[in-house]
Design a protein around this motif. Structure first.
Motif, PDB file in Angstrom:
ATOM      1  N   ASP A 193     -26.548 -68.950  96.378  1.00  0.00           N
ATOM      2  CA  ASP A 193     -26.985 -69.791  95.263  1.00  0.00           C
ATOM      3  C   ASP A 193     -28.008 -70.801  95.764  1.00  0.00           C
ATOM      4  O   ASP A 193     -27.894 -71.322  96.880  1.00  0.00           O
ATOM      5  CB  ASP A 193     -25.795 -70.529  94.650  1.00  0.00           C
ATOM      6  N   GLY A 194     -28.986 -71.091  94.949  1.00  0.00           N
ATOM      7  CA  GLY A 194     -30.048 -71.997  95.348  1.00  0.00           C
ATOM      8  C   GLY A 194     -29.799 -73.440  94.940  1.00  0.00           C
ATOM      9  O   GLY A 194     -28.784 -73.766  94.314  1.00  0.00           O
ATOM     10  N   LYS A 195     -30.734 -74.279  95.293  1.00  0.00           N
ATOM     11  CA  LYS A 195     -30.628 -75.711  95.005  1.00  0.00           C
ATOM     12  C   LYS A 195     -31.974 -76.230  94.525  1.00  0.00           C
ATOM     13  O   LYS A 195     -33.011 -75.950  95.115  1.00  0.00           O
ATOM     14  CB  LYS A 195     -30.193 -76.466  96.272  1.00  0.00           C
ATOM     15  N   ARG A 196     -31.928 -76.994  93.455  1.00  0.00           N
ATOM     16  CA  ARG A 196     -33.140 -77.609  92.927  1.00  0.00           C
ATOM     17  C   ARG A 196     -33.178 -79.080  93.307  1.00  0.00           C
ATOM     18  O   ARG A 196     -32.170 -79.792  93.225  1.00  0.00           O
ATOM     19  CB  ARG A 196     -33.185 -77.463  91.407  1.00  0.00           C
ATOM     20  N   PHE A 197     -34.338 -79.537  93.763  1.00  0.00           N
ATOM     21  CA  PHE A 197     -34.548 -80.948  94.086  1.00  0.00           C
ATOM     22  C   PHE A 197     -35.666 -81.505  93.215  1.00  0.00           C
ATOM     23  O   PHE A 197     -36.603 -80.783  92.878  1.00  0.00           O
ATOM     24  CB  PHE A 197     -34.936 -81.124  95.567  1.00  0.00           C
ATOM     25  N   SER A 217     -34.521 -87.950 101.414  1.00  0.00           N
ATOM     26  CA  SER A 217     -34.136 -87.160 102.586  1.00  0.00           C
ATOM     27  C   SER A 217     -32.619 -87.124 102.743  1.00  0.00           C
ATOM     28  O   SER A 217     -32.061 -86.127 103.223  1.00  0.00           O
ATOM     29  CB  SER A 217     -34.796 -87.728 103.845  1.00  0.00           C
ATOM     30  N   ASP A 218     -31.933 -88.186 102.322  1.00  0.00           N
ATOM     31  CA  ASP A 218     -30.469 -88.211 102.418  1.00  0.00           C
ATOM     32  C   ASP A 218     -29.840 -87.154 101.516  1.00  0.00           C
ATOM     33  O   ASP A 218     -28.878 -86.483 101.905  1.00  0.00           O
ATOM     34  CB  ASP A 218     -29.930 -89.595 102.033  1.00  0.00           C
ATOM     35  N   ASN A 265     -27.659 -84.131 103.033  1.00  0.00           N
ATOM     36  CA  ASN A 265     -26.267 -83.970 102.609  1.00  0.00           C
ATOM     37  C   ASN A 265     -26.009 -82.554 102.101  1.00  0.00           C
ATOM     38  O   ASN A 265     -24.937 -81.978 102.340  1.00  0.00           O
ATOM     39  CB  ASN A 265     -25.915 -84.992 101.525  1.00  0.00           C
ATOM     40  N   TRP A 266     -26.974 -82.005 101.394  1.00  0.00           N
ATOM     41  CA  TRP A 266     -26.824 -80.632 100.896  1.00  0.00           C
ATOM     42  C   TRP A 266     -26.756 -79.638 102.060  1.00  0.00           C
ATOM     43  O   TRP A 266     -25.896 -78.774 102.098  1.00  0.00           O
ATOM     44  CB  TRP A 266     -28.003 -80.279  99.988  1.00  0.00           C
TER      45      TRP A 266
END
Length: 222
Positions: A199-203, A209-210, A214-215
């Motif tokens: 699964d991906g992650k959107r920013f 940067s924290d 953390n991710w």
């Protein structure tokens, strides 16, 4: 006369015994030194062998690569934080013909991205380099991109179709001002046809940067 001869024989016997004793002493000393040198050589060889094994063990382990395409710098910033956190290498996807600010103006129907969006046949973007050096050594690959019209920016497509992801864990991530990651990661996985896609992650475009670190730390990478 007999006494003189006896005395001379006694002296010869004494000198012969002394010489023999010294010879045996030197031979014993030489043998001891040789044994000591052989022992030291053996220990040195053993130490060298153990050090070699330890060095091989310390350099063994997973290899991680962060691949990204960044149009405005937002994805690059996230990618660099991921690489720093995961102690990973980086590979930037770069089109032969870079996108200018005017090219990226999606509000202009005549801009490059708008024309490519409206005509899928024009999305085959030539890259300066498709495959990273030592590609086969990486077992975990992050793939980052901005979201264009709800999907991964198409300069990434050439990288995906140009490489074999067999045996690799692939983790997509994206940057976007408002859109979510949607099905962009799943579509890339279908395009790749190989690899263990996660699964991906959107920013957000200005992700801290924290948040990124953390991710990554929560992924439990091996």
């Amino acid at each position: 006369m007999k006494k003189l001869a006896s005395a001379i024989l006694s002296l010869v016997f004494v000198f012969s015994f002394a010489a023999c004793s010294n010879s045996n002493s030197n031979s014993s000393s030489t043998n001891t030194t040789t044994q000591s040198q052989q022992s030291n050589s053996s220990e040195s060889s053993k130490t060298t062998e153990e050090t070699s094994v330890n060095n091989e063990s310390s350099t063994a382990g997973s290899k991680t690569l962060v691949v990204y395409y960044s149009a405005t710098g937002s994805t690059k910033a996230v990618a660099e934080t991921i690489a720093q956190t995961a102690n990973a290498d980086t590979f930037e996807i770069t089109p032969v013909e870079p996108y200018t600010s005017a090219d990226l103006d999606w509000t202009d129907n005549n801009s490059r991205v708008s024309v490519e969006h409206n005509d899928e046949s024009k999305r085959n973007v030539e890259l300066t380099n498709t495959t990273p050096d030592n590609w086969e050594q990486y077992d975990t690959v992050f793939v980052g991109y901005p979201i264009w019209w709800g999907i991964a920016a198409w300069p990434v497509d050439g990288f995906i179709t140009g490489n074999d992801f067999t045996g690799k864990t692939v983790i997509p991530f994206c940057t976007s001002a408002s859109s979510g990651i949607g099905q962009s990661g799943e579509l890339l996985a279908q395009m790749a046809g190989t690899g263990n896609w996660q699964d991906g992650k959107r920013f957000s475009s200005g992700a801290s940067s924290d948040d990124v670190a953390n991710w990554v730390n929560g992924l439990d990478l091996q």
